[in-house]
Write a protein that holds these residues in place. Structure first.
Motif, PDB file in Angstrom:
ATOM      1  N   MET A 218       0.845  -1.210   0.000  1.00 49.82           N
ATOM      2  CA  MET A 218       0.000   0.000   0.000  1.00 49.82           C
ATOM      3  C   MET A 218       0.875   1.252   0.000  1.00 49.82           C
ATOM      4  O   MET A 218       0.543   2.255  -0.623  1.00 49.82           O
ATOM      5  N   ALA A 219       1.999   1.189   0.724  1.00 50.81           N
ATOM      6  CA  ALA A 219       2.899   2.340   0.784  1.00 50.81           C
ATOM      7  C   ALA A 219       3.515   2.583  -0.600  1.00 50.81           C
ATOM      8  O   ALA A 219       3.676   3.732  -1.037  1.00 50.81           O
ATOM      9  N   LYS A 220       3.835   1.492  -1.288  1.00 55.44           N
ATOM     10  CA  LYS A 220       4.392   1.634  -2.642  1.00 55.44           C
ATOM     11  C   LYS A 220       3.332   2.188  -3.598  1.00 55.44           C
ATOM     12  O   LYS A 220       3.589   3.094  -4.392  1.00 55.44           O
ATOM     13  N   GLN A 221       2.108   1.644  -3.468  1.00 50.36           N
ATOM     14  CA  GLN A 221       1.025   2.106  -4.334  1.00 50.36           C
ATOM     15  C   GLN A 221       0.766   3.598  -4.125  1.00 50.36           C
ATOM     16  O   GLN A 221       0.488   4.336  -5.074  1.00 50.36           O
ATOM     17  N   LYS A 222       0.908   4.036  -2.875  1.00 54.12           N
ATOM     18  CA  LYS A 222       0.704   5.452  -2.573  1.00 54.12           C
ATOM     19  C   LYS A 222       1.690   6.323  -3.365  1.00 54.12           C
ATOM     20  O   LYS A 222       1.316   7.352  -3.934  1.00 54.12           O
ATOM     21  N   VAL A 223       2.930   5.891  -3.428  1.00 57.59           N
ATOM     22  CA  VAL A 223       3.945   6.654  -4.177  1.00 57.59           C
ATOM     23  C   VAL A 223       3.617   6.643  -5.674  1.00 57.59           C
ATOM     24  O   VAL A 223       3.749   7.665  -6.359  1.00 57.59           O
ATOM     25  N   LEU A 224       3.153   5.497  -6.163  1.00 60.02           N
ATOM     26  CA  LEU A 224       2.792   5.430  -7.586  1.00 60.02           C
ATOM     27  C   LEU A 224       1.577   6.324  -7.874  1.00 60.02           C
ATOM     28  O   LEU A 224       1.494   6.959  -8.934  1.00 60.02           O
ATOM     29  N   ASP A 225       0.665   6.391  -6.907  1.00 63.94           N
ATOM     30  CA  ASP A 225      -0.490   7.285  -7.078  1.00 63.94           C
ATOM     31  C   ASP A 225      -0.032   8.746  -7.121  1.00 63.94           C
ATOM     32  O   ASP A 225      -0.545   9.545  -7.907  1.00 63.94           O
ATOM     33  N   ILE A 226       0.930   9.075  -6.273  1.00 61.23           N
ATOM     34  CA  ILE A 226       1.473  10.443  -6.284  1.00 61.23           C
ATOM     35  C   ILE A 226       2.165  10.711  -7.625  1.00 61.23           C
ATOM     36  O   ILE A 226       1.984  11.777  -8.224  1.00 61.23           O
ATOM     37  N   ALA A 227       2.915   9.728  -8.090  1.00 61.22           N
ATOM     38  CA  ALA A 227       3.598   9.900  -9.385  1.00 61.22           C
ATOM     39  C   ALA A 227       2.576  10.125 -10.502  1.00 61.22           C
ATOM     40  O   ALA A 227       2.796  10.921 -11.420  1.00 61.22           O
ATOM     41  N   LYS A 228       1.455   9.457 -10.386  1.00 61.31           N
ATOM     42  CA  LYS A 228       0.405   9.604 -11.401  1.00 61.31           C
ATOM     43  C   LYS A 228      -0.146  11.034 -11.398  1.00 61.31           C
ATOM     44  O   LYS A 228      -0.406  11.615 -12.457  1.00 61.31           O
ATOM     45  N   ILE A 229      -0.312  11.595 -10.206  1.00 61.18           N
ATOM     46  CA  ILE A 229      -0.777  12.991 -10.120  1.00 61.18           C
ATOM     47  C   ILE A 229       0.287  13.915 -10.720  1.00 61.18           C
ATOM     48  O   ILE A 229      -0.016  14.814 -11.502  1.00 61.18           O
ATOM     49  N   LEU A 230       1.552  13.652 -10.396  1.00 59.12           N
ATOM     50  CA  LEU A 230       2.630  14.500 -10.922  1.00 59.12           C
ATOM     51  C   LEU A 230       2.744  14.393 -12.445  1.00 59.12           C
ATOM     52  O   LEU A 230       3.124  15.348 -13.113  1.00 59.12           O
ATOM     53  N   ALA A 231       2.386  13.216 -12.984  1.00 62.29           N
ATOM     54  CA  ALA A 231       2.487  13.019 -14.433  1.00 62.29           C
ATOM     55  C   ALA A 231       1.548  13.957 -15.203  1.00 62.29           C
ATOM     56  O   ALA A 231       1.782  14.262 -16.376  1.00 62.29           O
ATOM     57  N   LYS A 232       0.516  14.433 -14.526  1.00 58.77           N
ATOM     58  CA  LYS A 232      -0.385  15.422 -15.160  1.00 58.77           C
ATOM     59  C   LYS A 232       0.409  16.653 -15.587  1.00 58.77           C
ATOM     60  O   LYS A 232       0.067  17.337 -16.536  1.00 58.77           O
ATOM     61  N   TYR A 233       1.447  16.968 -14.795  1.00 59.05           N
ATOM     62  CA  TYR A 233       2.264  18.148 -15.086  1.00 59.05           C
ATOM     63  C   TYR A 233       3.550  17.765 -15.821  1.00 59.05           C
ATOM     64  O   TYR A 233       4.000  18.475 -16.703  1.00 59.05           O
ATOM     65  N   CYS A 234       4.147  16.664 -15.397  1.00 60.63           N
ATOM     66  CA  CYS A 234       5.494  16.316 -15.882  1.00 60.63           C
ATOM     67  C   CYS A 234       5.449  15.447 -17.134  1.00 60.63           C
ATOM     68  O   CYS A 234       6.486  15.218 -17.740  1.00 60.63           O
ATOM     69  N   GLY A 235       4.294  14.898 -17.494  1.00 62.08           N
ATOM     70  CA  GLY A 235       4.237  13.948 -18.597  1.00 62.08           C
ATOM     71  C   GLY A 235       4.652  12.564 -18.115  1.00 62.08           C
ATOM     72  O   GLY A 235       4.818  12.329 -16.917  1.00 62.08           O
ATOM     73  N   LYS A 236       4.819  11.676 -19.089  1.00 58.10           N
ATOM     74  CA  LYS A 236       5.132  10.276 -18.777  1.00 58.10           C
ATOM     75  C   LYS A 236       6.444  10.160 -17.995  1.00 58.10           C
ATOM     76  O   LYS A 236       7.415  10.845 -18.303  1.00 58.10           O
ATOM     77  N   MET A 237       6.468   9.292 -16.970  1.00 57.86           N
ATOM     78  CA  MET A 237       7.693   9.101 -16.183  1.00 57.86           C
ATOM     79  C   MET A 237       7.868   7.608 -15.903  1.00 57.86           C
ATOM     80  O   MET A 237       6.898   6.858 -15.878  1.00 57.86           O
ATOM     81  N   VAL A 238       9.111   7.211 -15.660  1.00 55.62           N
ATOM     82  CA  VAL A 238       9.368   5.838 -15.213  1.00 55.62           C
ATOM     83  C   VAL A 238       9.882   5.918 -13.777  1.00 55.62           C
ATOM     84  O   VAL A 238      10.930   6.494 -13.515  1.00 55.62           O
ATOM     85  N   VAL A 239       9.096   5.379 -12.845  1.00 59.11           N
ATOM     86  CA  VAL A 239       9.504   5.395 -11.435  1.00 59.11           C
ATOM     87  C   VAL A 239      10.451   4.220 -11.194  1.00 59.11           C
ATOM     88  O   VAL A 239      10.144   3.082 -11.558  1.00 59.11           O
ATOM     89  N   GLU A 240      11.599   4.512 -10.610  1.00 60.77           N
ATOM     90  CA  GLU A 240      12.573   3.473 -10.285  1.00 60.77           C
ATOM     91  C   GLU A 240      12.338   3.087  -8.830  1.00 60.77           C
ATOM     92  O   GLU A 240      12.578   3.885  -7.924  1.00 60.77           O
ATOM     93  N   VAL A 241      11.827   1.876  -8.618  1.00 60.73           N
ATOM     94  CA  VAL A 241      11.563   1.430  -7.247  1.00 60.73           C
ATOM     95  C   VAL A 241      12.737   0.541  -6.805  1.00 60.73           C
ATOM     96  O   VAL A 241      12.978  -0.526  -7.376  1.00 60.73           O
TER      97      VAL A 241
END
Ligand code: ATP
Ligand code: MG
Length: 388
Positions: A218-241
């Motif tokens: 769930m903690a990891k999913q939370k970060v991916l959800d945040i990345a998804k919100i940021l992608a609205k501004y930053c465009g496509k990203m690859v999160v390195e976990v």
């Protein structure tokens, strides 16, 4: 009535010979943003970008998306009409009637890019303003400080009419400042530092350290959800976990407790540094903030910095928590950030962390660890997750 969107660029005007490459990045950013809302033509003419719908389009959606595009300082939704003084007046009256009814004062400002138009800018403003003043007598003419400015832009193809512009996201076009690695936790701060750096034109590679099973899916999913919100501004990203469990266990087992947090942070920096070098990134970005916690005193930050060769930037260093929180709310990450899932930094937290660590002592304390092997193992286990 046909509507279009006009966008004004900001600082790119300052960029001299690089200007065209900035403009292309900006146009591409706009095209990406409006794509889900129909077919649009996007083109720039003298620091103005025209977003022209082709057929049925969702203008509301496209306009809202353009508000998030970095490099745009202001946006206006305009009505298009024939280049004829009668048509300009009728269109202004119909298109901005509601605003003229609610505003206390207004003025008309005309920009005449098409110099062949037979009336001067001042004559157009006087004619249209005078007529509107008769139609809406409760709204006074005020040329110095009006509540509503009606702008008439007479351009090559047509005339465009709009009310007060909306403020854009500002900054520089996506990717124009190079690439950075951003250390992204699930907290309030690092999404904001990531956003602010992207706004200055940096393409972002988010890196997240994950300590399964001490931190949950769930903690990891939370970060991916945040990345998804940021992608609205930053465009496509690859999160390195990055798998971080083994490193944290070794630190807890073998290093003095009071230095645990600093050594943990030095490992994060060293791994982020390697990712940055592999991806030709110019900087590491963190959400650290002076004095916020023991690992963010000047002495602690200096020890953390030492673990990376790449430039380390901390966009939030001098901001108050309240300001950071206001940004988090504004960009839409706050509600996700406050969900109560643990971060790897909260695992193995020392009871009395050192606030004035000395680098020589830290280096001695961590020398018992097989630094290279631990880092190689973490990097080999990285999971790459694409967010669009
Ligand atoms: P945040 O609100 O961003 O989590 P914080 O105030 O909780 O920040 P710390 O937990 O000490 O502060 O972390 C400081 C910075 O280190 C974060 O802003 C982030 O850049 C980075 N960081 C912390 N934990 C992680 C993690 N699990 N993965 C990636 N980066 C992290
Ligand atoms: Mg945190």
């Amino acid at each position: 009535m046909k509507e279009i969107i006009l966008l004004k660029q900001g600082e790119m005007i300052l960029k001299g010979l690089n200007r065209r490459s900035f403009e292309v990045r900006l146009e591409n950013g706009v095209k990406r943003a409006v794509k889900p809302y129909g077919e649009f033509t996007v083109r720039s003419v003298q620091s103005v970008i025209y977003v022209l719908p082709q057929g049925e389009c969702d203008i509301d959606g496209a306009f809202a998306a353009c508000e998030n595009v970095f490099g745009i300082v202001s946006l206006s939704r305009c009505a298009e009409c024939e280049k004829d003084i009668g048509a300009i007046y009728e269109t202004a009256k119909a298109y901005l009637g509601a605003e003229l009814t609610s505003a206390k004062s207004f003025k008309v400002e005309t920009k005449r890019a098409d110099k062949r138009f037979p009336m001067s800018s001042i004559a157009v403003s006087q004619e249209v303003g005078g007529n509107l003043n008769e139609d809406f007598p409760a709204c006074a003419v005020d040329v110095h400080n009006p509540q509503l400015t009606i702008t008439v832009e007479i351009r090559e193809d047509a005339a465009y009419i709009h009310g007060n512009p909306v403020r854009g996201a500002g900054g520089l076009p996506p990717g124009s400042a190079g690439r950075v690695v951003s250390l992204l936790s699930g907290g309030i701060d690092s999404p904001v530092s990531t956003y602010l750096t992207a706004r200055r034109g940096a393409a972002i590679i988010p890196v997240h350290f994950f300590s399964k099973p001490y931190t949950s899916e769930m903690a990891k999913q939370k970060v991916l959800d945040i990345a998804k919100i940021l992608a609205k501004y930053c465009g496509k990203m690859v999160v390195e976990v990055v798998p971080f469990t083994h490193i944290q266990e070794e630190i807890a087992k073998q290093c003095p407790e009071e230095y645990g947090t600093i050594i943990t942070r030095r490992f994060m920096m060293a791994i982020a540094d390697k990712i940055a070098l592999d991806n030709r990134c110019g900087a590491l970005i963190t959400g650290e903030n002076l004095g916020q916690v023991a690992s963010q005193t000047l002495a602690s930050l200096a020890c953390t910095d030492d673990a990376a060769e790449t430039l380390v930037l901390r966009p939030l260093i001098a901001m108050d928590k309240r300001e950071i929180t206001e940004w988090a709310v504004k960009i839409g990450t706050y509600d996700t950030s406050i969900l109560p899932f643990e971060d790897c930094c909260t695992v193995f937290t020392p009871r009395r962390p050192s606030t004035k660590p000395r680098l020589d002592k830290i280096k001695l304390a961590e020398s018992v660890l097989d630094w290279d092997a631990l880092i190689d193992e973490a990097i080999a286990g990285i999971e790459h997750i694409t967010i669009s």
